[in-house]
Each structure stands twice: as structure tokens, then as C-alpha cells.
Design an enzyme around this catalytic site. Structure first.
Site, PDB file in Angstrom:
ATOM      1  N   ARG A  34       6.768  46.685  40.447  1.00 51.46           N
ATOM      2  CA  ARG A  34       6.136  46.528  39.142  1.00 51.46           C
ATOM      3  C   ARG A  34       4.627  46.333  39.305  1.00 51.46           C
ATOM      4  O   ARG A  34       4.150  46.169  40.412  1.00 51.46           O
ATOM      5  CB  ARG A  34       6.796  45.368  38.385  1.00 51.46           C
ATOM      6  CG  ARG A  34       8.240  45.706  38.086  1.00 51.46           C
ATOM      7  CD  ARG A  34       9.105  44.581  37.584  1.00 51.46           C
ATOM      8  NE  ARG A  34      10.492  45.066  37.544  1.00 51.46           N
ATOM      9  CZ  ARG A  34      11.296  45.121  38.612  1.00 51.46           C
ATOM     10  NH1 ARG A  34      10.895  44.654  39.770  1.00 51.46           N
ATOM     11  NH2 ARG A  34      12.504  45.637  38.506  1.00 51.46           N
ATOM     12  N   HIS A 139      19.554  43.166  48.855  1.00 54.82           N
ATOM     13  CA  HIS A 139      19.590  44.539  48.332  1.00 54.82           C
ATOM     14  C   HIS A 139      19.799  45.573  49.417  1.00 54.82           C
ATOM     15  O   HIS A 139      19.600  46.764  49.181  1.00 54.82           O
ATOM     16  CB  HIS A 139      18.307  44.838  47.543  1.00 54.82           C
ATOM     17  CG  HIS A 139      18.209  44.065  46.255  1.00 54.82           C
ATOM     18  ND1 HIS A 139      17.047  43.942  45.539  1.00 54.82           N
ATOM     19  CD2 HIS A 139      19.149  43.382  45.557  1.00 54.82           C
ATOM     20  CE1 HIS A 139      17.273  43.202  44.453  1.00 54.82           C
ATOM     21  NE2 HIS A 139      18.530  42.848  44.446  1.00 54.82           N
ATOM     22  N   CYS A 172      28.046  62.850  56.780  1.00 57.25           N
ATOM     23  CA  CYS A 172      28.504  62.232  58.022  1.00 57.25           C
ATOM     24  C   CYS A 172      29.380  63.223  58.804  1.00 57.25           C
ATOM     25  O   CYS A 172      29.856  64.214  58.247  1.00 57.25           O
ATOM     26  CB  CYS A 172      29.322  61.008  57.602  1.00 57.25           C
ATOM     27  SG  CYS A 172      30.044  60.048  58.917  1.00 57.25           S
ATOM     28  N   SER A 212       7.853  37.513  44.324  1.00 54.46           N
ATOM     29  CA  SER A 212       8.820  38.231  43.486  1.00 54.46           C
ATOM     30  C   SER A 212       8.490  38.012  42.022  1.00 54.46           C
ATOM     31  O   SER A 212       8.118  36.906  41.621  1.00 54.46           O
ATOM     32  CB  SER A 212      10.250  37.745  43.747  1.00 54.46           C
ATOM     33  OG  SER A 212      11.138  38.349  42.810  1.00 54.46           O
ATOM     34  N   VAL A 255       0.085  35.872  49.665  1.00 58.61           N
ATOM     35  CA  VAL A 255       1.074  35.329  50.611  1.00 58.61           C
ATOM     36  C   VAL A 255       0.525  35.174  52.026  1.00 58.61           C
ATOM     37  O   VAL A 255       0.921  34.254  52.742  1.00 58.61           O
ATOM     38  CB  VAL A 255       2.358  36.214  50.676  1.00 58.61           C
ATOM     39  CG1 VAL A 255       3.168  36.098  49.405  1.00 58.61           C
ATOM     40  CG2 VAL A 255       2.010  37.664  50.986  1.00 58.61           C
TER      41      VAL A 255
HETATM   42  P1  OAD Z   1       8.179  43.283  41.923  1.00 55.11           P
HETATM   43  O1  OAD Z   1       7.382  44.509  42.204  1.00 55.11           O
HETATM   44  O2  OAD Z   1       8.893  43.210  40.631  1.00 55.11           O
HETATM   45  O3  OAD Z   1       7.244  41.987  41.997  1.00 55.11           O
HETATM   46  C1  OAD Z   1       6.357  41.776  43.050  1.00 55.11           C
HETATM   47  C2  OAD Z   1       5.646  40.460  42.796  1.00 55.11           C
HETATM   48  O4  OAD Z   1       4.817  40.156  43.911  1.00 55.11           O
HETATM   49  C3  OAD Z   1       4.747  40.444  41.557  1.00 55.11           C
HETATM   50  O5  OAD Z   1       5.111  39.334  40.758  1.00 55.11           O
HETATM   51  C4  OAD Z   1       3.330  40.297  42.129  1.00 55.11           C
HETATM   52  O6  OAD Z   1       2.513  39.470  41.310  1.00 55.11           O
HETATM   53  C5  OAD Z   1       3.581  39.634  43.459  1.00 55.11           C
HETATM   54  N1  OAD Z   1       2.611  39.971  44.514  1.00 55.11           N
HETATM   55  C6  OAD Z   1       2.141  41.196  44.851  1.00 55.11           C
HETATM   56  N2  OAD Z   1       1.329  41.140  45.917  1.00 55.11           N
HETATM   57  C7  OAD Z   1       1.254  39.830  46.274  1.00 55.11           C
HETATM   58  C8  OAD Z   1       0.557  39.116  47.302  1.00 55.11           C
HETATM   59  N3  OAD Z   1      -0.221  39.743  48.196  1.00 55.11           N
HETATM   60  N4  OAD Z   1       0.704  37.766  47.363  1.00 55.11           N
HETATM   61  C9  OAD Z   1       1.480  37.111  46.446  1.00 55.11           C
HETATM   62  N5  OAD Z   1       2.169  37.745  45.471  1.00 55.11           N
HETATM   63  C10 OAD Z   1       2.065  39.077  45.375  1.00 55.11           C
HETATM   64  O7  OAD Z   1       9.172  43.093  43.168  1.00 55.11           O
HETATM   65  P2  OAD Z   1      10.531  42.268  43.258  1.00 55.11           P
HETATM   66  O8  OAD Z   1      10.444  40.995  42.499  1.00 55.11           O
HETATM   67  O9  OAD Z   1      10.866  42.190  44.692  1.00 55.11           O
HETATM   68  O10 OAD Z   1      15.512  46.267  43.352  1.00 55.11           O
HETATM   69  O11 OAD Z   1      11.530  43.246  42.536  1.00 55.11           O
HETATM   70  C11 OAD Z   1      12.890  42.914  42.501  1.00 55.11           C
HETATM   71  C12 OAD Z   1      13.755  44.155  42.592  1.00 55.11           C
HETATM   72  O12 OAD Z   1      13.395  45.076  41.583  1.00 55.11           O
HETATM   73  C13 OAD Z   1      13.595  44.940  43.876  1.00 55.11           C
HETATM   74  O13 OAD Z   1      14.349  44.431  44.948  1.00 55.11           O
HETATM   75  C14 OAD Z   1      14.080  46.301  43.481  1.00 55.11           C
HETATM   76  C15 OAD Z   1      13.381  46.408  42.156  1.00 55.11           C
HETATM   77  O14 OAD Z   1      13.913  47.274  41.231  1.00 55.11           O
HETATM   78  C16 OAD Z   1      16.261  47.216  43.949  1.00 55.11           C
HETATM   79  O15 OAD Z   1      15.773  48.140  44.565  1.00 55.11           O
HETATM   80  C17 OAD Z   1      17.741  47.032  43.796  1.00 55.11           C
END
Ligand code: OAD
Length: 268
Positions: A34, A139, A172, A212, A255
């Protein structure tokens, strides 16, 4: 400051758990999902749904090759944040690292810090005993594929190359269709993994949600579950999240700055 508060919570915890998302791998060059540069700005999530894979494995794989290139192009390695968590886990300061990421970087970091680096543990007989690295990939792992018939897992690289070369869908030896070894949209998380994640959240005294957006289940509910059973919840994220209200401390930092500092403070 808030990193110090998280360090105190981790140090005082019997069970401290880290839970990560795409933000922890962003400094390694893996794009997030996102946000402005997120892959869901460039790709339609529906193309990667489980229903699409079942209905149209050929089209699914053609699109998946593009997604794989967009996400994991070139070399990418664990960064200082992965390494800090791996070192804390190795030293027994973290019970487990739960991740939504499929890039395999937590496992790589655990393997790297496990090898002969005794920083932080030498000579201290009170140091917690380090166990096997525990990285729970909720995941799955994008660097692997799994046969939908015989269940055999294989390294993903060569299979993605075969798909890129026109084998759509790649199959496969047994004739079954390969599927990326990840949880697709519309697919259930493996029950045992989900149960383990929930029980770790419940058992934790300190629960750190790192990088996240916390909008997708089960990510959206794990911090609240941990808080409801008494854990001190910490959030490390450049932006606000829908779980900030349950956090005892929110760290709005990159991070790679926050986590090495956390590790150093916890060791003091
Ligand atoms: P997102 O892309 O939704 O969120 C990433 C978060 O990391 C955001 O809130 C950013 O503000 C934060 N962020 C980015 N860079 C950063 C940094 N350098 N330091 C601190 N924070 C930072 O990713 P997820 O929450 O992992 O699912 O998304 C959850 C799931 O949605 C994923 O696993 C995927 C996706 O659809 C599947 O593929 C099943």
C-alpha cells in the site's frame, strides 16, 4: 523516548513477540503493498486471487511472473532491522518473529546472525538461552512453489524462469500445477500457523507490530488480541495505523533506525 519504553517492555517480558509487515523489507528494496509506490497501485489484487488461480492458472501465472519481477527484482538482502530482530531472537530476548512477508528475509537474517556471532551473550551467565530460530511466515514464501497435486515444494527461481519462458502454468513431474507457496487472496491461512500466531499473541507480555499497515486479517486483530490479554503493545511505523489506540508506545521512525537502537537498549 518511545524506543526506550519498548526496550523496557521487552526486557521485562517473559514472552516478547515481533510481528512484521512489508515496511521492514522496504529499506531492502522490496516494495510495500500500500502507499504511493505500493504494488497494489500498479497491480490489481484480483489478478492474484485464489479463484483466479483455479479458474485460469495460465493467466494467473503470466501475471504472477510480472508481480514477482516488480517485487523481487535483482538482489535483495536483510537490512539492519531484520538483523536486529534476528539477534534478539537468537539471544532469547524474543520468543518468535511472526511475519506477513513472503520474501524470506527474516530467515536469511536468522541464518546470518546464527553463524558464530556471539555479541551480547559472551560471558553473561544470566543471558537467556537461545533456541532454534523461530520465524513464522503467516503468508508463506514467494521464493518457493508447491505442487497442488503431490504437495512437493521447490525453489521458486527456476519455476518462475520456466513460466517466464512460456510454460504456463508450470507443472510438476507428477503433472500437477505449481502454485506459488503463498497464501493468495480468498485463500485460508494454514490453520496451524494461524493458531500458533494467535497463541503467541495471547501469551506475549510485549508485542511489537513493525512495518505493517495492520489493515488485513489477521494482522488487524493480533495487536488487539495481545493487548486484551495484557501485553504491552508497541508499534513501529512511519505512518499511523488503525491499532495505534491499543499501543503503549508508537515509534514513528524508519525500522532501520528504531530496531538497531531497540536491540542495543535491550542488551544494556
Ligand atoms: P503494507 O504495504 O500494507 O504496509 C506497509 C507499512 O509499512 C505501511 O504502514 C508503511 O507506513 C510502513 N513502512 C514502510 N516503510 C517503512 C519503514 N522504512 N519504516 C517503518 N515503517 C515503514 O504491508 P503489510 O501490512 O505487510 O498479503 O500488508 C499486509 C498484507 O497485505 C501482505 O502480506 C499482503 C498484502 O496484500 C498477501 O500477499 C496475502
Amino acid at each position: 523516548d518511545n524506543v526506550e519504553r519498548l526496550a523496557t517492555a521487552v526486557r521485562n517480558a517473559d514472552t516478547a513477540v515481533a510481528f512484521t509487515g512489508a515496511g521492514i523489507s522496504a529499506p531492502s528494496g522490496v516494495p510495500t503493498f500500500r502507499g504511493d509506490d505500493g504494488v497494489w497501485e500498479r497491480f490489481d489484487q484480483g489478478q492474484f486471487a485464489y479463484g483466479r488461480f483455479q479458474r485460469d492458472p495460465e493467466g494467473f501465472w503470466a501475471d504472477r511472473v510480472d508481480l514477482q519481477r516488480a517485487m523481487f527484482d535483482g538482489d535483495f538482502e536483510p537490512n539492519a532491522a531484520h538483523e536486529a530482530l534476528a539477534a534478539m531472537e537468537r539471544d532469547g530476548l524474543l520468543e518468535a518473529v511472526l511475519t506477513q512477508n513472503t520474501d524470506g528475509l527474516h530467515g536469511d537474517a536468522a541464518a546470518a546472525v546464527g553463524e558464530g556471532d556471539d555479541a551480547g551473550t559472551d560471558g553473561d551467565s544470566d543471558a537467556p538461552v537461545a533456541g532454534e530460530p523461530t520465524v513464522l511466515e503467516l503468508h508463506g514464501n514467494s521464493q518457493r512453489v508447491r505442487c497442488t497435486d503431490c504437495g512437493k515444494r521447490k525453489d521458486g527461481d527456476q519455476i518462475f524462469d520456466r513460466a517466464a519462458g512460456g510454460e504456463l502454468p508450470p507443472t510438476c513431474d507428477c503433472g500437477g500445477v505449481f502454485k506459488p507457496d503463498v497464501v493468495l487472496f480468498g485463500e485460508q491461512l494454514p490453520g496451524a500457523v494461524l493458531q500458533r500466531a494467535r497463541s503467541l499473541a495471547r501469551a506475549s507480555d510485549a508485542f511489537l507490530a513493525i512495518g505493517s499497515s495492520l489493515v488485513v486479517e489477521p494482522a488487524a486483530s493480533l495487536p488487539r488480541l495481545a493487548a486484551s490479554t495484557g501485553a504491552t503493545v508497541g508499534i513501529v511505523n512511519l505512518e499511523s495505523t488503525p491499532c495505534d489506540d491499543v499501543a503503549a508506545a508508537v515509534v514513528r521512525e524508519d525500522v532501520t533506525e528504531a530496531l538497531p537502537r531497540l536491540r542495543d537498549l535491550v542488551r544494556e
